[in-house]
Design a protein around this motif. Structure first.
Motif, short mmCIF file in Angstrom:
data_model
loop_
_atom_site.label_atom_id
_atom_site.label_comp_id
_atom_site.label_asym_id
_atom_site.label_seq_id
_atom_site.Cartn_x
_atom_site.Cartn_y
_atom_site.Cartn_z
N LYS A 91 4.69 0.18 -0.79
CA LYS A 91 3.22 0.24 -0.70
C LYS A 91 2.66 -1.10 -0.20
O LYS A 91 1.79 -1.14 0.67
N ALA A 92 3.18 -2.20 -0.74
CA ALA A 92 2.70 -3.53 -0.32
C ALA A 92 3.08 -3.83 1.13
O ALA A 92 2.28 -4.41 1.87
N LEU A 93 4.27 -3.44 1.54
CA LEU A 93 4.67 -3.67 2.94
C LEU A 93 3.78 -2.88 3.89
O LEU A 93 3.32 -3.41 4.91
N HIS A 94 3.52 -1.63 3.55
CA HIS A 94 2.67 -0.80 4.39
C HIS A 94 1.26 -1.37 4.46
O HIS A 94 0.65 -1.43 5.54
N ALA A 95 0.72 -1.82 3.32
CA ALA A 95 -0.63 -2.40 3.29
C ALA A 95 -0.72 -3.66 4.14
O ALA A 95 -1.79 -3.98 4.66
N SER A 96 0.40 -4.36 4.30
CA SER A 96 0.39 -5.58 5.12
C SER A 96 0.60 -5.29 6.60
O SER A 96 0.66 -6.21 7.42
#
Length: 150
Positions: A30-35
């Motif tokens: 989720k954090a990778l996608h948000a970045s």
């Protein structure tokens, strides 16, 4: 009767252990996608079937459970029952991890290992800092990074 019941209970408990889509893995994805980073999951034609593959950056991310991959941290304890079975199994997992890392490096893939203890437990790291380190590594040329608990 007790042996059969114990074996059935053990089988149910082992069946509950997830190989993919674990909570730590989902948090990281989720954090990778948000970045803005895009990835593929569990690519079968790569050694070790990495949890997260970032083809554009030629990078893979493994999210390792401390118990299953024999990480020497507060979350890992050798089981007190069936000790020979568990030693053989966990030692084989660690040996396979080393072979996988060598094969990926030989194939030109950069590797990150995020240990479960970095995300939970008494020595967990700040999640935002952990993700910033991982994202900076993905965008860099560094060959490898390992992030464990503090």
């Amino acid at each position: 009767m007790t042996d059969v019941h114990d074996q059935q209970t053990r089988s149910r408990n082992m069946a509950a252990v997830r190989a993919r889509d674990t909570k730590p893995e989902l948090m990281i994805r989720k954090a990778l996608h948000a970045s803005g980073l895009r990835y593929r999951l569990n690519v079968r034609n790569l050694p070790g079937k990495p949890d997260i593959v970032l083809p554009r950056h030629r990078a893979v991310v493994f999210v390792h459970g401390c118990f299953w991959h024999r990480h020497e941290c507060d979350l890992f304890r050798w089981p007190e029952s069936r000790t020979e079975f568990w030693r053989d199994k966990l030692n084989a997992n660690a040996a396979r991890d080393m072979k996988t890392a060598e094969a990926l490096e030989k194939a030109g893939w950069r590797q990150a290992v995020i240990w479960e203890c970095a995300l939970k437990g008494s020595k967990k790291r700040d999640f935002q800092d952990t993700m910033q380190r991982l994202i900076a590594w993905i965008r860099s040329d560094e060959q490898a990074i390992t992030i464990g608990g503090e």
